[in-house]
Design a protein around this motif. Structure first.
Motif, PDB file in Angstrom:
ATOM      1  N   ASP A   1     -72.364  98.868   8.966  1.00 15.12           N
ATOM      2  CA  ASP A   1     -72.313  98.446  10.362  1.00 15.12           C
ATOM      3  C   ASP A   1     -71.610  97.079  10.420  1.00 15.12           C
ATOM      4  N   LEU A   2     -70.703  96.895  11.375  1.00 16.68           N
ATOM      5  CA  LEU A   2     -69.905  95.673  11.450  1.00 16.68           C
ATOM      6  C   LEU A   2     -70.376  94.731  12.565  1.00 16.68           C
ATOM      7  N   TYR A   3     -71.596  94.939  13.042  1.00 15.51           N
ATOM      8  CA  TYR A   3     -72.105  94.118  14.136  1.00 15.51           C
ATOM      9  C   TYR A   3     -72.035  92.628  13.821  1.00 15.51           C
ATOM     10  N   CYS A   4     -72.406  92.209  12.616  1.00 18.20           N
ATOM     11  CA  CYS A   4     -72.453  90.781  12.298  1.00 18.20           C
ATOM     12  C   CYS A   4     -71.072  90.145  12.392  1.00 18.20           C
ATOM     13  N   TRP A   5     -70.039  90.883  12.057  1.00 18.16           N
ATOM     14  CA  TRP A   5     -68.669  90.363  12.177  1.00 18.16           C
ATOM     15  C   TRP A   5     -68.277  90.238  13.659  1.00 18.16           C
ATOM     16  N   GLN A   6     -68.694  91.207  14.464  1.00 19.42           N
ATOM     17  CA  GLN A   6     -68.446  91.092  15.905  1.00 19.42           C
ATOM     18  C   GLN A   6     -69.152  89.859  16.475  1.00 19.42           C
ATOM     19  N   LEU A   7     -70.366  89.624  16.006  1.00 18.83           N
ATOM     20  CA  LEU A   7     -71.167  88.509  16.510  1.00 18.83           C
ATOM     21  C   LEU A   7     -70.491  87.172  16.210  1.00 18.83           C
ATOM     22  N   VAL A   8     -70.016  86.965  14.986  1.00 20.82           N
ATOM     23  CA  VAL A   8     -69.408  85.678  14.657  1.00 20.82           C
ATOM     24  C   VAL A   8     -68.086  85.496  15.406  1.00 20.82           C
ATOM     25  N   LEU A   9     -67.400  86.596  15.719  1.00 22.03           N
ATOM     26  CA  LEU A   9     -66.160  86.495  16.484  1.00 22.03           C
ATOM     27  C   LEU A   9     -66.424  85.976  17.892  1.00 22.03           C
ATOM     28  N   VAL A  10     -67.349  86.601  18.617  1.00 19.32           N
ATOM     29  CA  VAL A  10     -67.590  86.159  20.000  1.00 19.32           C
ATOM     30  C   VAL A  10     -68.250  84.782  20.024  1.00 19.32           C
ATOM     31  N   HIS A  11     -68.999  84.452  18.985  1.00 21.74           N
ATOM     32  CA  HIS A  11     -69.590  83.123  18.904  1.00 21.74           C
ATOM     33  C   HIS A  11     -68.509  82.057  18.784  1.00 21.74           C
ATOM     34  N   GLU A  12     -67.514  82.298  17.962  1.00 27.46           N
ATOM     35  CA  GLU A  12     -66.431  81.326  17.817  1.00 27.46           C
ATOM     36  C   GLU A  12     -65.639  81.209  19.113  1.00 27.46           C
ATOM     37  N   ASP A  13     -65.392  82.327  19.771  1.00 30.16           N
ATOM     38  CA  ASP A  13     -64.698  82.298  21.062  1.00 30.16           C
ATOM     39  C   ASP A  13     -65.478  81.455  22.073  1.00 30.16           C
ATOM     40  N   MET A  14     -66.798  81.575  22.061  1.00 28.24           N
ATOM     41  CA  MET A  14     -67.636  80.816  22.978  1.00 28.24           C
ATOM     42  C   MET A  14     -67.476  79.316  22.746  1.00 28.24           C
ATOM     43  N   HIS A  15     -67.397  78.903  21.488  1.00 32.55           N
ATOM     44  CA  HIS A  15     -67.260  77.479  21.192  1.00 32.55           C
ATOM     45  C   HIS A  15     -65.853  76.963  21.487  1.00 32.55           C
ATOM     46  N   GLN A  16     -64.870  77.828  21.525  1.00 28.72           N
ATOM     47  CA  GLN A  16     -63.557  77.402  22.002  1.00 28.72           C
ATOM     48  C   GLN A  16     -63.621  77.070  23.485  1.00 28.72           C
ATOM     49  N   GLU A  17     -64.359  77.876  24.231  1.00 26.03           N
ATOM     50  CA  GLU A  17     -64.561  77.583  25.641  1.00 26.03           C
ATOM     51  C   GLU A  17     -65.265  76.241  25.809  1.00 26.03           C
ATOM     52  N   ALA A  18     -66.255  75.978  24.959  1.00 23.84           N
ATOM     53  CA  ALA A  18     -66.957  74.698  25.017  1.00 23.84           C
ATOM     54  C   ALA A  18     -66.007  73.541  24.717  1.00 23.84           C
ATOM     55  N   ALA A  19     -65.112  73.728  23.751  1.00 26.44           N
ATOM     56  CA  ALA A  19     -64.149  72.678  23.422  1.00 26.44           C
ATOM     57  C   ALA A  19     -63.272  72.346  24.620  1.00 26.44           C
ATOM     58  N   LEU A  20     -62.938  73.353  25.407  1.00 27.20           N
ATOM     59  CA  LEU A  20     -62.099  73.137  26.580  1.00 27.20           C
ATOM     60  C   LEU A  20     -62.861  72.470  27.717  1.00 27.20           C
ATOM     61  N   TYR A  21     -64.069  72.948  28.013  1.00 26.11           N
ATOM     62  CA  TYR A  21     -64.759  72.318  29.140  1.00 26.11           C
ATOM     63  C   TYR A  21     -65.203  70.908  28.785  1.00 26.11           C
ATOM     64  N   MET A  22     -65.501  70.624  27.508  1.00 27.33           N
ATOM     65  CA  MET A  22     -65.839  69.264  27.129  1.00 27.33           C
ATOM     66  C   MET A  22     -64.619  68.350  27.243  1.00 27.33           C
ATOM     67  N   ALA A  23     -63.444  68.852  26.832  1.00 31.40           N
ATOM     68  CA  ALA A  23     -62.222  68.058  26.957  1.00 31.40           C
ATOM     69  C   ALA A  23     -61.911  67.764  28.415  1.00 31.40           C
ATOM     70  N   GLN A  24     -62.107  68.757  29.280  1.00 33.67           N
ATOM     71  CA  GLN A  24     -61.875  68.546  30.704  1.00 33.67           C
ATOM     72  C   GLN A  24     -62.870  67.535  31.266  1.00 33.67           C
ATOM     73  N   ALA A  25     -64.121  67.618  30.847  1.00 33.32           N
ATOM     74  CA  ALA A  25     -65.139  66.678  31.327  1.00 33.32           C
ATOM     75  C   ALA A  25     -64.818  65.249  30.905  1.00 33.32           C
ATOM     76  N   LEU A  26     -64.183  65.083  29.755  1.00 34.17           N
ATOM     77  CA  LEU A  26     -63.845  63.759  29.233  1.00 34.17           C
ATOM     78  C   LEU A  26     -62.451  63.305  29.640  1.00 34.17           C
ATOM     79  N   ASP A  27     -61.738  64.158  30.420  1.00 36.90           N
ATOM     80  CA  ASP A  27     -60.396  63.831  30.915  1.00 36.90           C
ATOM     81  C   ASP A  27     -59.413  63.610  29.759  1.00 36.90           C
ATOM     82  N   LEU A  28     -59.541  64.416  28.717  1.00 38.69           N
ATOM     83  CA  LEU A  28     -58.666  64.267  27.553  1.00 38.69           C
ATOM     84  C   LEU A  28     -57.331  64.953  27.795  1.00 38.69           C
ATOM     85  N   PRO A  29     -56.224  64.319  27.399  1.00 36.95           N
ATOM     86  CA  PRO A  29     -54.905  64.949  27.525  1.00 36.95           C
ATOM     87  C   PRO A  29     -54.691  65.957  26.398  1.00 36.95           C
ATOM     88  N   MET A  30     -55.017  67.199  26.647  1.00 38.72           N
ATOM     89  CA  MET A  30     -54.985  68.222  25.605  1.00 38.72           C
ATOM     90  C   MET A  30     -53.606  68.839  25.396  1.00 38.72           C
TER      91      MET A  30
END
Length: 322
Positions: A137-166
């Motif tokens: 079963d490949l569920y654990c690999w699916q889980l780490v994929l969407v988890h990493e995608d979620m933290h990319q979203e966090a990286a973006l909203y944190m950069a926007q909150a800090l007004d960083l020139p990305m």
């Protein structure tokens, strides 16, 4: 399990693509904020903690997980093998390391975090190939994929909150564009029905723990807008009532602009309105003669109306998280 090799190939490609995106965002953060020091706020995390946590989570569920091939039958709390990073569990386990304590942790440096991300991904891909060959079963690999995608979203909203020139790295948040809105607000009816909410834990299908526990919910008939409220519609409300605009939006001489990763840009009035609080959303509804849908009503619309546009912004509902 005849589809496992094909699924594994797709997962391998997605894992590598996601990691390339993470590294691009890391580079952008380092360029915009070389110190990687951010203020201690409930809505933020230290960048070094975020990236180290992504690597830790991947090895926790893959490299260090003797039950990785069991998928949802894996016991979350079973003993893991030792980490390649000394004391990693005490640094990066988000279920035990309180957010407020992360600013005082002795975190590994950027070079060490990058090295562990590379080592962990190589191990993950190697074990994925082995799992596919064995029909696991490949569920654990699916889980780490969407988890990493979620933290990319966090990286973006944190950069926007800090007004960083990305710079161009911020374009990753705009890879998928919403379809052009209808020139007039379109609505549709959702019939009264019984909604099956939540999911059964089924091998080979990704779901999160808070989506399990399936149950039936009666939903009365409702009429719902087919697209999110646009900036043009929201600003009509602002001009009619004097309601405040988000701090990232500025109006002058009939021209509206938005602060976007450290730069002002013209506001596209057809885009979904964003950076709005629940109170802002409710105030617009009161003015426009609308009502926020409950989670169940929204889900019925998303599942049953082909023209229902969702996924472009986070959306408010009238019901609380249960």
């Amino acid at each position: 399990m005849s589809g496992v090799p094909q699924q594994a190939d797709a997962l391998a490609a997605a894992l590598q693509q996601s990691r390339a995106r993470t590294l691009a965002l890391m580079d952008a953060w380092c360029h915009a904020l070389p110190s990687l020091s951010v203020p201690e706020r409930a809505s933020l995390n230290l960048p070094l903690w975020e990236w180290g946590h992504v690597g830790w989570f991947q090895t926790w569920w893959i490299g260090r997980n003797p039950q990785r091939g069991l998928g949802l039958r894996c016991s979350p709390d079973h003993p893991r093998t030792p980490s390649a990073v000394a004391g990693a569990d005490a640094l990066y386990d988000s279920s035990t390391v309180a957010p407020a304590s992360r600013w005082s942790l002795a975190l590994p440096g950027l070079h060490a975090v990058r090295a562990e991300l590379a080592r962990g991904l190589a191990q993950t891909l190697d074990l994925l190939e082995q799992a596919a060959q064995r029909g696991h079963d490949l569920y654990c690999w699916q889980l780490v994929l969407v988890h990493e995608d979620m933290h990319q979203e966090a990286a973006l909203y944190m950069a926007q909150a800090l007004d960083l020139p990305m710079g161009t790295a911020a374009d990753v948040e705009r890879e998928v564009q919403p379809p052009p809105p209808s020139p007039r607000r379109r609505r549709a009816s959702v019939a009264a029905q019984t909604l099956h909410m939540g999911q059964e834990a089924v091998a080979g299908r990704l779901c999160f723990d808070n989506e399990c526990g399936p149950h039936e919910r009666g939903v009365p008939a409702v009429e719902i807008d087919l697209q999110p409220v646009s900036w043009g519609e929201y600003l009509d409300f602002v001009q009619a009532t004097g309601h405040r605009v988000p701090s990232v939006v500025q109006g002058q001489g009939g021209r509206w602009r938005m602060r976007h990763f450290g730069q002002w840009r013209d506001l596209d009035l057809s885009e979904p309105a964003s950076y709005l609080s629940a109170a802002d959303a409710q105030a617009w509804c009161d003015w426009a003669g609308r009502a926020l849908p409950t989670e169940a009503q929204w889900e019925c619309a998303a599942l049953g109306l082909p023209d229902f546009q969702w996924g472009w912004v986070w959306e408010w509902t009238a019901s609380t998280f249960e």
